[in-house]
Scaffold this motif. Sequence first.
Motif, short mmCIF file in Angstrom:
data_model
loop_
_atom_site.label_atom_id
_atom_site.label_comp_id
_atom_site.label_asym_id
_atom_site.label_seq_id
_atom_site.Cartn_x
_atom_site.Cartn_y
_atom_site.Cartn_z
N THR A 42 11.85 27.72 -34.09
CA THR A 42 11.72 26.88 -32.89
C THR A 42 10.54 27.32 -32.05
OG1 THR A 42 14.11 26.49 -32.83
CG2 THR A 42 12.89 26.08 -30.79
N GLN A 43 10.41 28.62 -31.85
CA GLN A 43 9.30 29.13 -31.03
C GLN A 43 7.95 28.80 -31.67
OE1 GLN A 43 9.84 33.11 -29.70
NE2 GLN A 43 7.80 33.31 -28.83
N GLU A 44 7.87 28.92 -32.98
CA GLU A 44 6.62 28.60 -33.68
C GLU A 44 6.29 27.11 -33.59
OE1 GLU A 44 4.39 30.94 -35.75
OE2 GLU A 44 5.25 31.80 -33.94
N LEU A 45 7.31 26.27 -33.70
CA LEU A 45 7.09 24.83 -33.60
C LEU A 45 6.56 24.45 -32.22
CD1 LEU A 45 10.27 23.57 -35.49
CD2 LEU A 45 7.89 23.09 -36.15
N ILE A 46 7.15 25.07 -31.18
CA ILE A 46 6.71 24.78 -29.81
C ILE A 46 5.30 25.34 -29.58
CG2 ILE A 46 7.14 25.28 -27.37
CD1 ILE A 46 10.16 25.31 -28.09
N LYS A 47 5.08 26.56 -30.04
CA LYS A 47 3.81 27.24 -29.79
C LYS A 47 2.64 26.52 -30.47
CE LYS A 47 1.56 31.67 -30.89
NZ LYS A 47 1.78 33.02 -31.51
N HIS A 48 2.82 26.12 -31.72
CA HIS A 48 1.69 25.59 -32.49
C HIS A 48 1.58 24.07 -32.45
CE1 HIS A 48 0.56 29.46 -34.23
NE2 HIS A 48 1.85 29.70 -34.44
N PHE A 49 2.73 23.38 -32.30
CA PHE A 49 2.70 21.92 -32.39
C PHE A 49 3.09 21.22 -31.08
CE2 PHE A 49 3.67 23.56 -36.66
CZ PHE A 49 2.61 23.01 -37.39
N GLN A 50 3.55 22.01 -30.10
CA GLN A 50 3.92 21.49 -28.78
C GLN A 50 4.80 20.24 -28.89
OE1 GLN A 50 0.32 21.35 -26.35
NE2 GLN A 50 0.29 23.56 -26.21
N MET A 51 4.33 19.08 -28.43
CA MET A 51 5.18 17.89 -28.42
C MET A 51 5.62 17.50 -29.82
SD MET A 51 6.34 16.22 -25.84
CE MET A 51 5.08 16.21 -24.56
N GLY A 52 4.72 17.64 -30.78
CA GLY A 52 5.09 17.35 -32.17
C GLY A 52 6.15 18.31 -32.68
N GLY A 330 40.02 40.03 -16.48
CA GLY A 330 39.66 39.68 -17.85
C GLY A 330 38.76 40.72 -18.49
N SER A 331 38.61 40.60 -19.79
CA SER A 331 37.75 41.54 -20.52
C SER A 331 36.58 40.77 -21.12
CB SER A 331 38.54 42.26 -21.62
OG SER A 331 39.13 41.31 -22.49
N GLY A 332 35.90 40.00 -20.27
CA GLY A 332 34.83 39.15 -20.76
C GLY A 332 33.56 39.94 -21.06
N ASP A 333 33.34 40.26 -22.32
CA ASP A 333 32.16 41.02 -22.73
C ASP A 333 30.99 40.05 -22.89
OD1 ASP A 333 30.30 42.76 -23.79
OD2 ASP A 333 31.20 42.74 -25.80
N LEU A 334 30.31 39.73 -21.80
CA LEU A 334 29.22 38.75 -21.86
C LEU A 334 28.09 39.22 -22.76
CD1 LEU A 334 28.85 37.39 -18.21
CD2 LEU A 334 29.91 36.30 -20.17
N ALA A 335 27.71 40.49 -22.62
CA ALA A 335 26.59 41.00 -23.42
C ALA A 335 26.87 40.86 -24.91
CB ALA A 335 26.31 42.45 -23.05
N GLY A 336 28.11 41.14 -25.29
CA GLY A 336 28.47 41.04 -26.70
C GLY A 336 28.53 39.62 -27.20
N LYS A 337 28.81 38.68 -26.30
CA LYS A 337 28.99 37.29 -26.72
C LYS A 337 27.68 36.49 -26.76
CE LYS A 337 33.79 36.76 -25.25
NZ LYS A 337 34.73 36.02 -24.40
N ILE A 338 26.72 36.85 -25.93
CA ILE A 338 25.50 36.02 -25.86
C ILE A 338 24.36 36.59 -26.68
CG2 ILE A 338 26.09 35.11 -23.58
CD1 ILE A 338 24.17 37.10 -22.37
N GLY A 339 24.52 37.80 -27.23
CA GLY A 339 23.45 38.37 -28.04
C GLY A 339 22.37 39.02 -27.19
N ASN A 340 21.32 39.50 -27.84
CA ASN A 340 20.26 40.19 -27.10
C ASN A 340 18.86 39.64 -27.35
OD1 ASN A 340 19.69 41.15 -29.68
ND2 ASN A 340 20.76 43.09 -29.34
N LYS A 341 18.78 38.56 -28.17
CA LYS A 341 17.46 38.02 -28.49
C LYS A 341 17.55 36.52 -28.76
CE LYS A 341 13.02 38.67 -29.58
NZ LYS A 341 12.00 39.12 -28.61
N THR A 342 16.57 35.77 -28.27
CA THR A 342 16.44 34.34 -28.54
C THR A 342 14.97 33.98 -28.36
OG1 THR A 342 17.28 32.14 -27.98
CG2 THR A 342 16.98 33.67 -26.15
N PHE A 343 14.63 32.71 -28.35
CA PHE A 343 13.26 32.36 -27.97
C PHE A 343 13.23 32.16 -26.46
CE2 PHE A 343 15.37 28.46 -29.39
CZ PHE A 343 15.23 27.62 -28.30
N PRO A 344 12.11 32.40 -25.80
CA PRO A 344 12.06 32.32 -24.34
C PRO A 344 12.02 30.88 -23.85
CG PRO A 344 9.87 32.77 -25.19
CD PRO A 344 10.80 32.79 -26.38
N ALA A 345 12.17 30.73 -22.53
CA ALA A 345 11.93 29.44 -21.90
C ALA A 345 10.43 29.16 -21.91
CB ALA A 345 12.46 29.45 -20.47
N PHE A 346 10.09 27.87 -21.88
CA PHE A 346 8.68 27.47 -21.80
C PHE A 346 8.50 26.51 -20.63
CE2 PHE A 346 9.05 28.87 -26.13
CZ PHE A 346 7.79 29.36 -26.48
#
Length: 361
Positions: A42-52, A330-346
Motif C-alpha cells: 500500500t505504501q509503495e502504491l501511494i508513494k510511486h503512483f499516488q492517485m493511480g 478491564g484488561s484491554g491490552d491495546l498495544a498487543g491488539k493493534i500491533g506496532n507497525k503499519t504504513f503511515p498517514a499521508f
Amino acid sequence: MLVRFFAIALCMTTFCLGQLPDRDALVKKLVEGSSSDSDFATQELIKHFQMGGLRTVVRNLNRLPDEKKIQYMHVLRHMDLFRFRNDLNANLIEAPNDVARMVALRLLATFGERLNPEIFEPYVANEENPIQLRLAAMSGLIQAQRPAAYDRFVEIAEKATFDPITGQDDFAFAEISAENRGFFLYTKSKLEDKKAPLGAVMVSIYLAGPRNDDIYTNLLDQRRRKLIPLLIDRAILAGAPNLLELMADHKTCRKKVDDIKKAMPAARAIADLKKQFFKHEIQQMPIAPRLDLRPKGSGTETGFRSAYGVVKVSDAGEISVVESFSPFGGSGDLAGKIGNKTFPAFVDWQPVESYFLVATP
C-alpha cells in the motif's frame, strides 16, 4: 541539437519508468501477503503512483479479508473519493458479502448529494438485509438533507444495537456525524418529547459531543437510567468530562457516581489530545494508516468497555500507545491488539505523524 534533446529526454523517461515498482507484484502482496507485506505494498502504491496507486487499492478492496476491508474503509474515508465513484460502485455491485457491501456503501455515502439516491435505495428497502447494511445505505440518503430520509433512518435505527460490552455497533458502517447539521439537529430535537423514538435517542447519544449537554439533560430528566452506561461511554469517547460532571450532579445518576468518577481521567486525557487527532481538509488528500480502531474483546462485568486509548503512528509507520485507560477493571491490552507497525498517514502525498482514538470491548 533538437535530436539530441529528444534522445536525452527519452533516456531520462526510460530511466524514471524503470525505477517504478511492478504494480502487479504490489497488488499480489496487497491481497495475498502478510499484514506487513500488504502494508508495504500500500505504501509503495501511494508513494510511486499516488492517485493511480489509490485507485488500485480501491479496486482491490473486495479481495481483502473482511477485517482488512473495514480497516481500509477508515484509511480512505477522510478524502474526497468522488473521483473513484465508478470503482466504488463496481465494488458494491460485485461485492462478495455483506461486509464488502457495507464498506462500499459507507464510502459512497461520503459523496453527499453528488450521488444518485437510487444507488442506496434497494439496500434500504430490502427488509431482509441486516440492520447494519440498511443503516449504511440509509446514511447515503440522509446526506441530501431531507426530513423524510431522517424519519426513515430513525425508524430503522429503532432496532439497532450499540453495545460497548460486546462491541456490537450497528452504526459502524453508517456515514453519520454531527457535521451533518440537519440530521443531527433533527434527531436531537426529538429528545424534547418524553416518548422520543428509541432510534433518535440512540443516534443522539452516538453523535453527542462536549457541547451537547442538552442531550444528556433531556435524557436524564426523563429518568432513562438504562442509558447511563451508554452516556458514560460516549462522554469518554467524545473527550467530554463536562458531560460526566453534569451526570454526577444529576439525581438520576445517584447510584452511578462511582462509575462516573472512574471515567473522568480517560475523558480528560482524550479531551487534551483531541486537537491532534487525524483530520485534514479533503483537498490535502488525507490518507489514514491501516489500524484496528475497535479491536475485538470482551467488556467488563460492570457493563463497560475494557479499554480506551490514544495511539500515535509515526511518519515511519511505527505505532505506540500514548494513553491507555481501563477505568472499569478491564484488561484491554491495546498495544498487543493493534500491533506496532503499519504504513503511515499521508497528507498531500507526504507521510505524516498521526493520532487516533482506539477503544476495545
